[in-house]
Design a protein around this motif. Structure first.
Motif, PDB file in Angstrom:
ATOM      1  N   ASN A   1      -0.639  -0.065   7.367  1.00 36.42           N
ATOM      2  CA  ASN A   1      -1.386  -0.273   6.120  1.00 36.42           C
ATOM      3  C   ASN A   1      -2.823  -0.742   6.319  1.00 36.42           C
ATOM      4  O   ASN A   1      -3.570  -0.849   5.369  1.00 36.42           O
ATOM      5  CB  ASN A   1      -0.640  -1.219   5.161  1.00 36.42           C
ATOM      6  CG  ASN A   1      -0.540  -2.635   5.650  1.00 36.42           C
ATOM      7  OD1 ASN A   1      -0.841  -2.945   6.789  1.00 36.42           O
ATOM      8  ND2 ASN A   1      -0.088  -3.520   4.777  1.00 36.42           N
TER       9      ASN A   1
ATOM     10  N   GLN B   1      -6.339   0.300   8.451  1.00 35.56           N
ATOM     11  CA  GLN B   1      -6.848   1.412   9.241  1.00 35.56           C
ATOM     12  C   GLN B   1      -7.446   0.993  10.579  1.00 35.56           C
ATOM     13  O   GLN B   1      -7.375   1.726  11.548  1.00 35.56           O
ATOM     14  CB  GLN B   1      -7.855   2.221   8.416  1.00 35.56           C
ATOM     15  CG  GLN B   1      -7.159   2.931   7.270  1.00 35.56           C
ATOM     16  CD  GLN B   1      -8.094   3.705   6.374  1.00 35.56           C
ATOM     17  OE1 GLN B   1      -9.251   3.345   6.209  1.00 35.56           O
ATOM     18  NE2 GLN B   1      -7.577   4.770   5.781  1.00 35.56           N
TER      19      GLN B   1
ATOM     20  N   GLY C   1       0.815  -1.211   0.000  1.00 35.93           N
ATOM     21  CA  GLY C   1       0.000   0.000   0.000  1.00 35.93           C
ATOM     22  C   GLY C   1       0.845   1.255   0.000  1.00 35.93           C
ATOM     23  O   GLY C   1       0.400   2.323  -0.388  1.00 35.93           O
TER      24      GLY C   1
ATOM     25  N   CYS D   1      -1.806   5.003   7.780  1.00 31.96           N
ATOM     26  CA  CYS D   1      -2.064   4.668   6.378  1.00 31.96           C
ATOM     27  C   CYS D   1      -3.248   5.440   5.800  1.00 31.96           C
ATOM     28  O   CYS D   1      -4.122   5.903   6.522  1.00 31.96           O
ATOM     29  CB  CYS D   1      -2.284   3.165   6.219  1.00 31.96           C
ATOM     30  SG  CYS D   1      -3.675   2.529   7.153  1.00 31.96           S
ATOM     31  N   GLY D   2      -3.219   5.571   4.496  1.00 34.08           N
ATOM     32  CA  GLY D   2      -4.291   6.253   3.786  1.00 34.08           C
ATOM     33  C   GLY D   2      -4.086   7.744   3.637  1.00 34.08           C
ATOM     34  O   GLY D   2      -4.934   8.440   3.092  1.00 34.08           O
ATOM     35  N   HIS D   3      -2.959   8.249   4.121  1.00 30.48           N
ATOM     36  CA  HIS D   3      -2.659   9.672   4.014  1.00 30.48           C
ATOM     37  C   HIS D   3      -1.435   9.858   3.124  1.00 30.48           C
ATOM     38  O   HIS D   3      -0.509   9.053   3.159  1.00 30.48           O
ATOM     39  CB  HIS D   3      -2.394  10.272   5.398  1.00 30.48           C
ATOM     40  CG  HIS D   3      -3.555  10.105   6.319  1.00 30.48           C
ATOM     41  ND1 HIS D   3      -4.750  10.756   6.131  1.00 30.48           N
ATOM     42  CD2 HIS D   3      -3.721   9.319   7.407  1.00 30.48           C
ATOM     43  CE1 HIS D   3      -5.596  10.398   7.070  1.00 30.48           C
ATOM     44  NE2 HIS D   3      -5.000   9.518   7.867  1.00 30.48           N
TER      45      HIS D   3
ATOM     46  N   TYR E   1      -5.647  -3.007   2.350  1.00 36.38           N
ATOM     47  CA  TYR E   1      -4.511  -2.133   2.592  1.00 36.38           C
ATOM     48  C   TYR E   1      -4.739  -0.748   1.989  1.00 36.38           C
ATOM     49  O   TYR E   1      -4.999  -0.603   0.800  1.00 36.38           O
ATOM     50  CB  TYR E   1      -3.227  -2.741   2.034  1.00 36.38           C
ATOM     51  CG  TYR E   1      -2.918  -4.107   2.609  1.00 36.38           C
ATOM     52  CD1 TYR E   1      -3.209  -4.408   3.930  1.00 36.38           C
ATOM     53  CD2 TYR E   1      -2.340  -5.085   1.835  1.00 36.38           C
ATOM     54  CE1 TYR E   1      -2.940  -5.661   4.465  1.00 36.38           C
ATOM     55  CE2 TYR E   1      -2.054  -6.343   2.356  1.00 36.38           C
ATOM     56  CZ  TYR E   1      -2.363  -6.618   3.674  1.00 36.38           C
ATOM     57  OH  TYR E   1      -2.091  -7.858   4.195  1.00 36.38           O
ATOM     58  N   ALA E   2      -4.630   0.274   2.839  1.00 34.75           N
ATOM     59  CA  ALA E   2      -4.825   1.655   2.389  1.00 34.75           C
ATOM     60  C   ALA E   2      -3.592   2.131   1.614  1.00 34.75           C
ATOM     61  O   ALA E   2      -2.457   1.791   1.956  1.00 34.75           O
ATOM     62  CB  ALA E   2      -5.068   2.553   3.591  1.00 34.75           C
ATOM     63  N   HIS E   3      -3.836   2.930   0.582  1.00 33.85           N
ATOM     64  CA  HIS E   3      -2.760   3.481  -0.241  1.00 33.85           C
ATOM     65  C   HIS E   3      -2.122   4.662   0.491  1.00 33.85           C
ATOM     66  O   HIS E   3      -2.821   5.566   0.963  1.00 33.85           O
ATOM     67  CB  HIS E   3      -3.325   3.916  -1.599  1.00 33.85           C
ATOM     68  CG  HIS E   3      -2.280   4.388  -2.550  1.00 33.85           C
ATOM     69  ND1 HIS E   3      -2.375   5.582  -3.231  1.00 33.85           N
ATOM     70  CD2 HIS E   3      -1.107   3.840  -2.950  1.00 33.85           C
ATOM     71  CE1 HIS E   3      -1.313   5.734  -3.999  1.00 33.85           C
ATOM     72  NE2 HIS E   3      -0.532   4.702  -3.844  1.00 33.85           N
ATOM     73  N   THR E   4      -0.798   4.648   0.585  1.00 31.36           N
ATOM     74  CA  THR E   4      -0.055   5.713   1.247  1.00 31.36           C
ATOM     75  C   THR E   4       1.071   6.175   0.326  1.00 31.36           C
ATOM     76  O   THR E   4       2.169   5.624   0.355  1.00 31.36           O
ATOM     77  CB  THR E   4       0.518   5.213   2.601  1.00 31.36           C
ATOM     78  OG1 THR E   4      -0.551   4.705   3.394  1.00 31.36           O
ATOM     79  CG2 THR E   4       1.227   6.326   3.344  1.00 31.36           C
TER      80      THR E   4
END
Length: 192
Positions: free
Chosen positions: A89, A91, A72, A124-126, A105-108
């Protein structure tokens, strides 16, 4: 891309078959480089670094000791990851309800030229903007704009930084190299 004559790996490093590694990259003691990741050219991967499947690392990146780059995460070119900084990765992790697989998995994304200080945590995610600077020990809980300096828990903007790494003056001019910046949609951009 994976010709062992084009990159260096210490004998203690574990390089899975199918990992993509660019020419001139150096991988040091006790690293684990997973199949399906892509590491660019001329990177320096410090001791005890883990790179997960699906991770993309640009050219000329420096990842210091004890960093795990999880699926991610995507690093642009010239990204610096300080010692023991942390990417996450998932949340809302729960051991009882495992969340394994790319769909969880969040994209970072981390922009070109960004620097992340030692022991910082990136939730993650930011996104971390181009040429941004995350101070050591900070916890990033929201997007970081291009050229922003963030610090604290949670991390907050406390100034602006030049591409060369120098803190900008209030008029957004670099006292070291003289570059001029202006406000942009996602932080600052160099005035041409």
């Amino acid at each position: 891309m994976n010709d062992s004559k084009k990159y260096f790996a210490h004998p203690t490093a574990c390089i899975d078959e199918g990992a993509g590694i660019g020419a001139g990259t150096k991988i040091w003691h006790f690293c684990h480089i997973s199949a399906g990741c892509e590491i660019g050219e001329n990177c320096n991967i410090g001791q005890n670094v883990f790179v997960a499947p699906g991770v993309k690392i640009g050219n000329y990146c420096k990842i210091q000791n004890n960093v795990s780059v999880y699926e991610g995460v995507e690093l642009g070119n010239y990204v610096f990851c300080g010692p023991s900084m942390v990417f996450t990765n998932v949340q809302r992790p729960r051991c009882k309800y495992p969340q394994r697989g790319s769909q969880f998995y969040a994209h970072t994304p981390v922009g070109d030229g960004a620097s992340i200080g030692a022991n910082a945590t990136i939730v993650c995610g930011h996104s971390i903007g181009k040429n941004a600077f995350v101070a050591a020990g900070s916890v990033v809980t929201k997007d970081v704009p291009d050229h922003a300096i963030v610090m604290g828990v949670p991390a907050r903007i406390c100034g602006w930084v030049c591409e060369c790494g120098e803190k900008l003056r209030e008029d957004l001019v670099c006292p070291k190299c003289g570059r001029h910046y202006i406000q942009a949609e996602n932080g600052l951009k160099e005035e041409k």
